[in-house]
Write a protein that holds these residues in place. Structure first.
Motif, short mmCIF file in Angstrom:
data_model
loop_
_atom_site.label_atom_id
_atom_site.label_comp_id
_atom_site.label_asym_id
_atom_site.label_seq_id
_atom_site.Cartn_x
_atom_site.Cartn_y
_atom_site.Cartn_z
N SER A 191 23.11 28.81 44.42
CA SER A 191 24.18 28.33 43.53
C SER A 191 24.13 26.82 43.36
O SER A 191 24.65 26.27 42.39
CB SER A 191 25.55 28.71 44.11
OG SER A 191 25.82 27.88 45.24
N GLY A 192 23.54 26.11 44.33
CA GLY A 192 23.51 24.64 44.30
C GLY A 192 24.82 24.02 44.78
O GLY A 192 24.92 22.81 44.95
N ARG A 193 25.83 24.87 45.01
CA ARG A 193 27.15 24.33 45.40
C ARG A 193 27.22 24.01 46.90
O ARG A 193 28.14 23.35 47.36
CB ARG A 193 28.25 25.36 45.09
CG ARG A 193 28.66 25.44 43.64
CD ARG A 193 29.99 26.15 43.51
NE ARG A 193 30.02 27.40 44.25
CZ ARG A 193 29.63 28.58 43.74
NH1 ARG A 193 29.21 28.65 42.48
NH2 ARG A 193 29.65 29.68 44.47
N GLN A 194 26.24 24.53 47.67
CA GLN A 194 26.29 24.33 49.12
C GLN A 194 26.08 22.87 49.47
O GLN A 194 25.30 22.17 48.82
CB GLN A 194 25.23 25.22 49.82
CG GLN A 194 23.78 24.89 49.56
CD GLN A 194 23.22 25.48 48.25
OE1 GLN A 194 23.94 25.62 47.28
NE2 GLN A 194 21.94 25.79 48.25
N ALA A 232 22.81 20.81 44.53
CA ALA A 232 22.57 20.56 43.10
C ALA A 232 22.54 19.05 42.82
O ALA A 232 21.72 18.56 42.03
CB ALA A 232 23.65 21.23 42.26
N GLU A 233 23.43 18.30 43.50
CA GLU A 233 23.45 16.84 43.30
C GLU A 233 22.16 16.21 43.81
O GLU A 233 21.61 15.29 43.19
CB GLU A 233 24.67 16.23 44.00
CG GLU A 233 25.95 16.49 43.24
CD GLU A 233 27.22 16.27 44.06
OE1 GLU A 233 28.28 16.10 43.43
OE2 GLU A 233 27.17 16.27 45.30
N PHE A 234 21.66 16.73 44.93
CA PHE A 234 20.38 16.21 45.44
C PHE A 234 19.26 16.44 44.42
O PHE A 234 18.50 15.53 44.09
CB PHE A 234 20.01 16.85 46.79
CG PHE A 234 18.56 16.67 47.10
CD1 PHE A 234 18.08 15.42 47.48
CD2 PHE A 234 17.66 17.71 46.95
CE1 PHE A 234 16.73 15.22 47.71
CE2 PHE A 234 16.30 17.52 47.17
CZ PHE A 234 15.84 16.27 47.56
N LEU A 250 16.09 27.87 42.08
CA LEU A 250 15.38 28.82 42.94
C LEU A 250 16.41 29.88 43.32
O LEU A 250 17.35 29.60 44.08
CB LEU A 250 14.83 28.09 44.18
CG LEU A 250 13.99 28.92 45.14
CD1 LEU A 250 12.78 29.54 44.46
CD2 LEU A 250 13.52 28.06 46.31
N PRO A 251 16.26 31.11 42.77
CA PRO A 251 17.34 32.09 42.99
C PRO A 251 17.45 32.56 44.44
O PRO A 251 16.46 32.56 45.18
CB PRO A 251 16.95 33.26 42.07
CG PRO A 251 15.65 32.92 41.45
CD PRO A 251 15.16 31.61 41.96
N ASN A 256 15.71 34.54 50.01
CA ASN A 256 15.85 35.59 51.03
C ASN A 256 14.55 36.33 51.24
O ASN A 256 14.18 36.66 52.37
CB ASN A 256 16.95 36.57 50.61
CG ASN A 256 18.31 36.12 51.10
OD1 ASN A 256 18.46 35.75 52.27
ND2 ASN A 256 19.29 36.11 50.22
N THR A 257 13.82 36.59 50.14
CA THR A 257 12.57 37.34 50.26
C THR A 257 11.50 36.50 50.97
O THR A 257 10.81 36.99 51.87
CB THR A 257 12.04 37.74 48.86
OG1 THR A 257 13.11 38.35 48.16
CG2 THR A 257 10.85 38.68 48.94
#
Ligand SMILES: NC(=O)c1ccc[n+]([C@@H]2O[C@H](COP(=O)([O-])OP(=O)(O)OC[C@H]3O[C@@H](n4cnc5c(N)ncnc54)[C@H](OP(=O)(O)O)[C@@H]3O)[C@@H](O)[C@H]2O)c1
Length: 306
Positions: A191-194, A232-234, A250-251, A256-257
């Motif tokens: 999500s990029g929110r982390q 996302a900011e990075f 990157l989904p 995970n895979t």
């Protein structure tokens, strides 16, 4: 000229260790590295357990650890054991050698990671926050830190640096990301929110040096920059500094895979960590903001000399 001291660095041949060696040598320290490979100014882990600390050791640092995010290594039980042992057992070996030394060093500075804190989008973590449980990485950090604790009666100052992602053009995550961003394929992870706790490698090295040299520094220190950002900011900032778009995410399923859920957590989730203690004792960050760090890293990535 009189030497400043002798620093023994476990795992000092890697990304952070090489930069730490340079800084310490400039400050007139002698440095010996504990390594699995022979070389000048090196001893092996076997030498350490047989002969103890080199004579005259004034400070000990541990930076040893199998690269957790090696995409070429499957997250098998054997690899997990390697990741654990390369941190916890090396730290135990150094602690034992310190306790058995006739003349003890002044300080033991050990590395840990912000993975100690449970991932969260709301909690603000200082050094006083609890952690060390809930996932493999957090439990590893707890065992790693316990292995570094010396009894107070040893008289050796104990410092643990809980680092965020260490950013520098010479290695670590930036070295892996550089070709991806260069080709215009960079972007947020999941999500990029982390939250993305980070520190520039020079600040990380300066924090280790500060911990070695200042008798008042002890206990856990969060090794993160004061500028709190998301993943996302990075990506946006690094892309801008490289003059490249950074729109390709990157989904989550791909992470995970490739890495398996235990490791994917390190990329898909994050912690909002503040460097409360470093700021309290007046540590000056050379790269307090992500823009300053990206400016330093991106255009010079082509340079081979560093
Ligand atoms: N880079 C980051 O973003 C970051 C963030 C937080 C915490 N950390 C931690 O900080 C430490 C140093 O990071 P780094 O980026 O400098 O790592 P690095 O470049 O991978 O270097 C770590 C060193 O550990 C030694 N090592 C590797 N596998 C080992 C094994 N199986 N057994 C014993 N020693 C082993 C290697 O030394 P020899 O080959 O000479 O034996 C290597 O040079 C690591 O423990 C890492 O987990 C790093």
């Amino acid at each position: 000229m009189q030497k400043s001291g002798l620093v023994l660095i476990g795992g000092g041949s890697g990304f952070i260790g090489t930069q730490l060696q340079k800084t310490l040598r400039k400050k007139n320290y002698d440095v010996i590295v504990v390594s699995r490979k022979p070389g000048n100014h090196r001893i092996s882990w076997g030498d350490l357990s047989k002969s103890g600390l080199p004579k005259g050791t004034t400070a000990v640092v541990n930076l040893a650890g199998q690269n957790v995010l090696d995409p070429m290594r499957r997250w098998s039980p054997g690899f997990k054991q390697n990741v654990w042992a390369s941190r916890v057992n090396t730290t135990k070996s150094l602690s034992k050698a310190i306790l058995e030394a006739e003349k003890k060093p002044k300080v033991f500075v050990s590395q840990s990671g912000v993975g100690f804190y449970p991932p969260s989008e709301t909690t603000v973590y200082t050094e006083a926050s609890s952690g060390g449980s809930g996932n493999f990485i957090a439990e590893l950090a707890k065992d790693w830190e316990s292995a570094a604790q010396l009894p107070p009666e040893s008289g050796v100052r104990n410092v643990i640096i809980r680092s965020g992602v260490v950013l520098g053009r010479q290695g670590g995550m930036i070295k892996q990301l550089y070709p991806v961003f260069y080709l215009g394929g960079g972007g947020p992870i999941g999500s990029g929110r982390q939250y993305f706790p980070w520190i520039h490698v020079q600040d990380c090295v300066n924090l280790f040096t500060h911990a070695i040299e200042n008798d008042k520094v002890s206990g856990v220190i969060n090794g993160v920059a004061p500028h709190i950002i998301t993943n996302a900011e990075f990506s946006k900032c690094f892309g801008r500094a490289m003059w490249r778009p950074a729109f390709v995410p990157l989904p989550e399923f791909a992470v995970n895979t490739i890495f398996g859920p235990d490791r994917a957590i390190m990329m898909l989730e994050g912690q909002k960590v503040v460097p409360e203690k470093a700021l309290e004792f007046g540590f000056e960050f050379k790269f307090p903001t992500i823009d300053k760090a990206c400016e330093e890293m991106a255009p010079l990535l082509h340079r081979e000399s560093d």
